[in-house]
Design an enzyme around this catalytic site. Sequence first.
Site, PDB file in Angstrom:
ATOM      1  N   GLY A  23      -2.026  -1.104   6.938  1.00  0.00           N
ATOM      2  CA  GLY A  23      -1.482  -2.006   5.900  1.00  0.00           C
ATOM      3  C   GLY A  23      -0.643  -1.242   4.895  1.00  0.00           C
ATOM      4  N   LEU A  24       0.146  -0.301   5.396  1.00  0.00           N
ATOM      5  CA  LEU A  24       0.812   0.667   4.516  1.00  0.00           C
ATOM      6  C   LEU A  24       2.230   0.267   4.114  1.00  0.00           C
ATOM      7  CD1 LEU A  24      -0.237   3.828   6.590  1.00  0.00           C
ATOM      8  CD2 LEU A  24      -1.236   3.102   4.426  1.00  0.00           C
ATOM      9  N   GLY A  27       6.335  -5.396   2.417  1.00  0.00           N
ATOM     10  CA  GLY A  27       7.545  -6.080   2.873  1.00  0.00           C
ATOM     11  C   GLY A  27       7.584  -6.250   4.377  1.00  0.00           C
ATOM     12  N   ASN A  28       6.666  -5.581   5.050  1.00  0.00           N
ATOM     13  CA  ASN A  28       6.533  -5.702   6.506  1.00  0.00           C
ATOM     14  C   ASN A  28       5.338  -6.635   6.739  1.00  0.00           C
ATOM     15  OD1 ASN A  28       5.518  -5.278   9.105  1.00  0.00           O
ATOM     16  ND2 ASN A  28       6.101  -3.121   9.160  1.00  0.00           N
ATOM     17  N   GLU A 181      16.679   4.770   5.761  1.00  0.00           N
ATOM     18  CA  GLU A 181      15.737   4.388   6.819  1.00  0.00           C
ATOM     19  C   GLU A 181      16.330   4.571   8.213  1.00  0.00           C
ATOM     20  OE1 GLU A 181      12.417   2.678   6.280  1.00  0.00           O
ATOM     21  OE2 GLU A 181      12.535   3.453   4.238  1.00  0.00           O
ATOM     22  N   ARG A 219      14.873  -1.160   1.237  1.00  0.00           N
ATOM     23  CA  ARG A 219      14.618   0.256   1.544  1.00  0.00           C
ATOM     24  C   ARG A 219      15.884   1.106   1.658  1.00  0.00           C
ATOM     25  NH1 ARG A 219       9.914   0.702   6.077  1.00  0.00           N
ATOM     26  NH2 ARG A 219       8.641  -1.109   5.544  1.00  0.00           N
ATOM     27  N   HIS A 253      14.100  -4.117   7.489  1.00  0.00           N
ATOM     28  CA  HIS A 253      15.207  -3.335   8.057  1.00  0.00           C
ATOM     29  C   HIS A 253      16.213  -4.331   8.624  1.00  0.00           C
ATOM     30  CE1 HIS A 253      12.210   0.157   8.873  1.00  0.00           C
ATOM     31  NE2 HIS A 253      12.948   0.467   7.824  1.00  0.00           N
ATOM     32  N   ASP A 255      17.530  -4.250  11.452  1.00  0.00           N
ATOM     33  CA  ASP A 255      17.304  -4.534  12.881  1.00  0.00           C
ATOM     34  C   ASP A 255      16.227  -5.595  13.115  1.00  0.00           C
ATOM     35  OD1 ASP A 255      14.933  -3.103  12.536  1.00  0.00           O
ATOM     36  OD2 ASP A 255      15.458  -1.473  13.907  1.00  0.00           O
ATOM     37  N   CYS A 375      12.744  -1.057  17.477  1.00  0.00           N
ATOM     38  CA  CYS A 375      12.207  -0.088  16.494  1.00  0.00           C
ATOM     39  C   CYS A 375      11.741   1.176  17.192  1.00  0.00           C
ATOM     40  CB  CYS A 375      10.996  -0.660  15.766  1.00  0.00           C
ATOM     41  SG  CYS A 375      11.305  -2.126  14.813  1.00  0.00           S
TER      42      CYS A 375
HETATM   43  O1  SUG Z   1       8.331   1.179   8.479  1.00  0.00           O
HETATM   44  N1  SUG Z   1       5.470  -0.092  10.078  1.00  0.00           N
HETATM   45  C1  SUG Z   1       6.839   0.357  10.158  1.00  0.00           C
HETATM   46  C2  SUG Z   1       7.583  -0.454  11.184  1.00  0.00           C
HETATM   47  C3  SUG Z   1       8.966   0.100  11.420  1.00  0.00           C
HETATM   48  C4  SUG Z   1       9.801  -0.804  12.239  1.00  0.00           C
HETATM   49  N2  SUG Z   1      11.042  -0.217  12.478  1.00  0.00           N
HETATM   50  C5  SUG Z   1      12.231  -0.876  12.531  1.00  0.00           C
HETATM   51  N3  SUG Z   1      12.358  -2.101  12.116  1.00  0.00           N
HETATM   52  N4  SUG Z   1      13.247  -0.220  12.945  1.00  0.00           N
HETATM   53  C6  SUG Z   1       7.545   0.263   8.798  1.00  0.00           C
HETATM   54  O2  SUG Z   1       7.308  -0.723   8.081  1.00  0.00           O
HETATM   55  C7  SUG Z   1       3.139   0.058   9.354  1.00  0.00           C
HETATM   56  C8  SUG Z   1       2.086   1.134   9.284  1.00  0.00           C
HETATM   57  C9  SUG Z   1       0.753   0.610   8.868  1.00  0.00           C
HETATM   58  O3  SUG Z   1       0.663  -0.346   8.100  1.00  0.00           O
HETATM   59  O4  SUG Z   1      -0.265   1.200   9.330  1.00  0.00           O
HETATM   60  C10 SUG Z   1       4.550   0.630   9.401  1.00  0.00           C
HETATM   61  O5  SUG Z   1       4.800   1.673   8.865  1.00  0.00           O
END
Ligand code: SUG
Length: 454
Positions: A23-24, A27-28, A181, A219, A253, A255, A375
Amino acid sequence: MTNTTAREVNFDGLIGPTHHYGGLASGNLASSRNAMRSSNPREAALQGLEKMRTLLRLGYTQGFLPPQQRPDLTVLQQLGFRGPDEHIINSTAAQAPELLSMVYSASSMWAANAATVTPSSDSHDGKVHFTPANLLTTAHRAIEHPHTERILRTVFSASHHPGDHFSVHSAVPSIQRFGDEGAANHTRLCHAYGEAGVGLFVYGRNEQTDPANLTFPARQTLAASAAVARQHGTRAAVYLQQASRAINAGAFHNDVVAVGNGPLLMYHQHAYETAAAEQAFKALREQLPLQTLCVADADVSLDDAIKSYLFNSQLLASPDGDMNRMRLIAPSECEENTAVRRWLEQITQDHNQPIRDVSFVDVRQSMSNGGGPACLRLRVVLTDEQLAAVNPAFLLDETKINQLQDWVKCHYRDQLSPADLADPLFYREVMTALEDLVRLLGPQQVNGLYPFMG
Ligand code: SUG
């Protein structure tokens, strides 16, 4: 400059044994949704390797980037933890357990964020340029770039072949203004791989961006994109800002809402503000026969695009570089989403655009952390001569994929929860796995890959 023998080679991140859901990544949405759930590192790595096999069987050249050394104990040492390795793990677990997830993250698997790459036909000095991304927005990713630089120097090292084909730079400074990024926000567009192309650099914020409009971090910065373009001697660059609406919906991102290759740029209607997009497309059209494919919100909503990761498909020219016969390597989530599946069915019948086929791949372990097929790979356009200069340890055939899968089966757990990271036995397990990987790849060939091995 024309070289008709150039091709795109995908280097996928080999998913490491510490893959977990920390959960690091603010925004993701997938990372937040799955925080603290149990992961399956073994399945994750096998899924990634099967995707690589899919491309290989379709006739593409496929490489990989090895997992980074995790946990990164040097970071814990810099934070004041001292003593033998196991002691460092124990005291971190006792005093600041949240740091374990950060230093154990397997996030380097998302190779699209490893670096920005400029092919030799687009750079002033005729070399292939790499700049590792500083990834400064998230702590667990900000620690990647020194390792990324070492790995890129090992994979793209002139010492394996005469000639001086590659230029691996250091990351741009880790200062807020220069958040970078990597290739996830960079699309190299061209008429043909061996001809001069244009770098489309998409950014989330510049000095004028009002943070009040953003609920999630933007980012990529314009200042970082411009620095990378300068560093690479990029002959033609176009800059385009992401719409804040897209970032706020979970497109951390570019992408996640756009993908391009050759002359084709496929993007979601809400990826960019209309006026900004029109201006960028005009600049691109002055340099190449750009084809745009806008996916209307009425056909695939922004939410469906982000849930299914349609735009995180790999968009590939045919293996012989034909830009009129393209293929998407899409995550299986796209097949399960009614609107996306319908759109894909229609588009492959539409001969006004070049996408002829779609293959679905299961990369669910990575998807649950917000990482789809695109990714997981870093695209590098290489001439035959440059390809011959790549360290062969990192190029794949079926035999090596099988060997890597056996290595995964031997060393990886099929269940890992963030709490398991506190176990010093797990630390030993992953170090043993990396030692064995070096043995498998050839210690001479990959010398210096992992600092703990000296
Ligand atoms: O940077 N997830 C990555 C996913 C990266 C995806 N890359 C592209 N879209 N190109 C990020 O958000 C989650 C890790 C965690 O929560 O344990 C993470 O870092």
